[in-house]
Design an enzyme around this catalytic site. Sequence first.
Site: not given
Ligand code: UD1
Ligand code: MG
Length: 456
Positions: A11, A16, A82, A106, A142, A229, A351, A372, A390
């Site tokens: 989502a 970026r 997330t 991603d 994280g 990203n 070709y 064609y 040829s």
């Molecule tokens: C997240 C983790 C982090 C980890 C990192 C690895 C959390 C809170 N943190 O951080 O611990 O080290 O990934 O890359 O989970 N997404 C949604 N909806 C939302 C938010 C995010 O679908 O509301 C999706 C994003 O499109 C992405 C994924 O979830 O594919 C991760 O979200 P992102 O915002 O990149 O999390 P990070 O801050 O990188």
């Molecule tokens: Mg991320």
Amino acid sequence: MTDRFAIILAAGKGTRMKSPRPKVLHEIGGRSMLAWSVALAKDLGCKRTVVVVGPDMPQLSVAAAKLVGAENVVIQREQLGTANAVDAAREALKDAYGNAIVLYADTPLVPKEAGERSFAEVEKGASVCVLGFKTKLPNRYGRLVTTGDGALEAIVEANDASEAQLRIELANSGVMAAPAKLMFELLCDVKNDNAKGEFYLTDLVGLARGRKLKAAVALCEEREVQGVNSQAELAQVERVFQDMVRERMMVAGVTLPAPETVHFSYDTKIAAGVTIEQNVVFATGVSVEGGAAIRAFSHLEGAKVGAGALVGPYARLRPGAVIGKDARIGNFVEVKNATIGEGAKANHLSYLGDGEVGAGVNIGAGTIFCNYDGFFKYRTVIGAGAFIGSNSSLVAPVTIGDRGYVGSGSVIVEDVAVDGLAIGRGRQVNKDGWAKAFRDEKLAAKKAGKKPKGAI
Ligand code: UD1
Ligand code: MG
């Protein structure tokens, strides 16, 4: 085995990327990142895979529906984090009895084994398992907070971490497995009282520990969970993928004198004993059988190359090209939707489109299948053992019988009989002394200052 389910988060807006295409539809190794995650879920034997998309992402919803079925595409209304994204799958998975894995769309290169290890921990009794990796500091991942004996206690996001926690080298990949029911139950307790004001999925670990439940870590390599990203990161992950395939190919017995210059797709199949020279591109759908060689600067897509065949240098095989055993396709030869028989040769500048070339046929330099007419396509069929002189144009639909001959420079518009010869060109006329007479006449005119009519 306990049923498995997958929730793929897609989502994120991907601003970026600066691209009109949704981020997760960008490709790695010729396959969209979303399709990579869906394929992983399938490889893990997941009974259902739910893809979470954002609102106003029609192109992504359509692509996701094609991969997992429209009933498995759910919308997260607002990007609240997330945990909130996973929660969007609650209704779709209300009848899911079993274990669920969360994947990020991603993050395309998570190996099946890493997913297996994550599920295995849950199958062995952990209430949540996080896929982690050892990383170099500093970074914004994280952090996995463990106790002295290595048990997982909590995940702390970099923004919320203390100085001491920021020194932890064990990072969260984002992949998380848990019993589906428990996952949705714990999600109800997630709060957004953190630096970003988001609902963090990572809080599930602390919540599980608060209930004295076991949290486990499965390990993988950092490069396997590298996320995308930006366009630069897309290229970086592509490089990681290419390196992984090159390593795998060489371990499996493929000879690559300059592996860093060869580009593979996710589905490229190369048998042991094949040599691939410098700067070869394998777009999707290519297989090469043992003993064949693909020489430098060739481009292959949707093509099959038989055992012992020699392709290139500078060959182009397009979709539907099937090159027989020991056949030769040389420099500047393009083959499209055509079968080239065993031992047949087209060594230079041709070709060959929409055709069938029999075994042992020799195709001379500059042969063109005129397939064609501006509206429709037609086939050229060349019987076994035929010889095409040829610089011939074979105007399809046309058939050259077995062992037939075509004189060089012919334009062939009618079928040629088995063992027959066709010559379709102007007859040669020889005039002795003509060139000298011509030169004398023109020189005399020049001397006299007389220009022929029309000369400037
Ligand atoms: C997240 C983790 C982090 C980890 C990192 C690895 C959390 C809170 N943190 O951080 O611990 O080290 O990934 O890359 O989970 N997404 C949604 N909806 C939302 C938010 C995010 O679908 O509301 C999706 C994003 O499109 C992405 C994924 O979830 O594919 C991760 O979200 P992102 O915002 O990149 O999390 P990070 O801050 O990188
Ligand atoms: Mg991320």
